[in-house]
Design an enzyme around this catalytic site. Structure first.
Site, PDB file in Angstrom:
ATOM      1  N   CYS A 119     -27.330   7.920 -67.380  1.00  8.82           N
ATOM      2  CA  CYS A 119     -27.158   9.024 -66.426  1.00  8.82           C
ATOM      3  C   CYS A 119     -26.413  10.223 -67.012  1.00  8.82           C
ATOM      4  CB  CYS A 119     -26.433   8.528 -65.177  1.00  8.82           C
ATOM      5  SG  CYS A 119     -27.353   7.282 -64.265  1.00  8.82           S
ATOM      6  N   ASP A 253     -31.822  10.916 -41.458  1.00  4.91           N
ATOM      7  CA  ASP A 253     -31.590  10.659 -40.035  1.00  4.91           C
ATOM      8  C   ASP A 253     -30.225   9.984 -39.939  1.00  4.91           C
ATOM      9  OD1 ASP A 253     -31.449   9.831 -37.417  1.00  4.91           O
ATOM     10  OD2 ASP A 253     -33.442   8.921 -37.362  1.00  4.91           O
ATOM     11  N   VAL A 374     -26.312  12.111 -53.840  1.00  5.69           N
ATOM     12  CA  VAL A 374     -26.664  11.294 -52.679  1.00  5.69           C
ATOM     13  C   VAL A 374     -27.653  12.041 -51.788  1.00  5.69           C
ATOM     14  CG1 VAL A 374     -25.759  10.394 -50.489  1.00  5.69           C
ATOM     15  CG2 VAL A 374     -24.643   9.797 -52.646  1.00  5.69           C
ATOM     16  N   CYS A 406     -20.700   9.328 -64.616  1.00  6.34           N
ATOM     17  CA  CYS A 406     -20.635   7.981 -65.168  1.00  6.34           C
ATOM     18  C   CYS A 406     -22.003   7.590 -65.711  1.00  6.34           C
ATOM     19  CB  CYS A 406     -20.168   6.984 -64.114  1.00  6.34           C
ATOM     20  SG  CYS A 406     -21.172   6.955 -62.614  1.00  6.34           S
TER      21      CYS A 406
END
Length: 420
Positions: A119, A253, A374, A406
């Site tokens: 990542c 939602d 996110v 990270c």
């Protein structure tokens, strides 16, 4: 024997003088070059199997690279080398960064390297390019990251077909999301961190909701639009589709958050699909150069790179590795955490950011102020470059910002920049 000894002594004396002169000449050379970010561009982030899924990572990389060069306002042949992060390379063909570079219209003579630090790949590309520029190896470079998780293939082991058939493995999971040391998913590592730092599911859900609302607010205010390089997707017999906005943050939602089952730990688990990042497609690129090159090319930079650092911890503790890289940055720059106006800590999972906030003792209001992975999405080879580029745009003149990310295996990378 005496003659031989005299000759040996003479040779040693000559070697000592040569070594002394070499050291003296090296020490008299100029100090490291200052490196600036001339431009930063990225594609929109597409949802898994969404609007960008028809394009390979290399094509997305080409779009980001071309936009970064154009926005810097310099001739393409001024770029002398390219580093691009890319994690899930299977099936893309040789040298993904080379494909992205030539696809962007850069010179055939441009050397390229593909970086894989999971990542942190996109950020590590920026760091390695900055090192090369600091040392005077190059004057102008492009660095970034790219990923198309929608196009990652499945694989099976080579060899004779066993009785009962063969097993297909998802390379997203195998090469991108599995801790090879503990044989567990990254999400299980996140659960371990949540337990260690007593971070509840409710805290993680709340953080995730804030991520979505911050991303929406940033898009609604026009704050993110200037980062975006629109992506044109050709359609047979239909008008082209032009994608110029992130796809993921609108697919939410909030009423479902408390009802979702935990994904990685059935009993007393805290990590859900809602408070984790998603699988995505996208690319980001930064055009870096020395201040000398910026002056020569009449470029007004966005920011300067002040410092960068890596850190490593136990693989299962990878979520908290940024908290070990950040103090190195602050020490090198002679700054305190209170001097940092903006923090970008990649949201691989909500618990990652919450744990690092606790460890570093930083103000949550200054962390991921415009949302994060996110809500926006996490194309794993891209994200490290994205958060550095976002800070370069979002900071105000004279402000410092730190981006940390990270990576699987227990690592982290971090970059400190100052807005110019």
């Amino acid at each position: 024997m005496a003659f031989c000894g005299t000759r040996t002594a003479a040779r040693l004396s000559h070697s000592t003088r040569a070594l002394h002169n070499t050291h003296r000449n090296f020490a008299s050379q100029r100090t490291l070059n200052e490196v600036v970010i001339a431009s930063a561009a990225r594609t929109p982030i597409g949802s898994f199997q969404g609007t960008l899924s028809s394009l390979p990572a290399t094509k997305l990389g080409s779009i980001a690279i071309k936009a970064a060069v154009e926005r810097a306002g310099i001739p393409a042949d001024e770029v002398k080398e390219v580093y691009m992060g890319n994690v899930l390379q299977a099936g893309q063909g040789q040298a993904p960064s080379r494909q992205a570079t030539l696809g962007a219209g850069l010179a055939i003579s441009t050397p390229t390297t593909t970086i894989n630090k999971v990542c942190a790949s996109g950020m590590k590309s920026v760091m390695l390019a900055a090192q090369s520029l600091m040392c005077g190896h190059q004057q102008v470079m492009v660095a970034g990251g790219m990923e198309s998780m929608s196009n990652v293939p499945y694989c099976m082991s080579r060899g004779a077909t066993p009785y009962g058939g063969v097993k297909l493995e998802d390379l997203i999971v195998k090469d991108g999301l599995t801790d090879v040391y503990n044989k567990i998913h990254m999400g299980n590592c996140a659960e371990n961190t949540a337990k260690k730092f007593s971070i509840s599911r409710e805290e993680q859900d709340s953080f995730a909701i804030h991520s979505y609302t911050r991303s929406k607010a940033a898009w609604d205010s026009g704050l993110i639009a200037n980062e975006i390089a629109p992506v044109t997707i050709a359609q047979k017999g239909k008008p082209d589709i032009i994608v110029q906005e992130d796809e993921e943050y609108k697919r939410v939602d909030f009423s479902k958050f408390p009802k979702l089952k935990t994904v990685f730990q059935k009993d007393n688990g805290t990590v859900t699909a809602a408070n984790s990042s998603t699988l995505n497609d996208g690319a980001a690129a930064l055009l870096l150069m020395t201040t000398e090159a910026a002056n020569r090319l009449n470029v007004t930079p966005l920011a300067r790179i002040v410092a960068f650092a890596d850190a490593a911890v136990d693989p299962i503790d990878f979520p908290i590795a940024p908290a070990y890289a950040v103090p190195k940055l602050l020490s090198e720059a002679g700054l305190k955490k209170e001097d940092i106006a903006m923090w970008e800590i990649n949201e691989a999972f909500s618990v990652v950011v919450l744990a690092n906030i606790k460890m570093l003792g930083i103000d949550p209001a200054r962390v991921n102020m415009n949302g994060g992975a996110v809500s926006l999405g996490h194309p794993i080879g891209m994200s490290g470059a994205r958060i550095v580029g976002h800070m370069a745009h979002a900071l105000k003149k004279g402000q410092f910002g730190i981006a940390g990310i990270c990576n699987g295996g227990g690592g982290a990378s971090a970059v400190l920049i100052e807005k110019l």
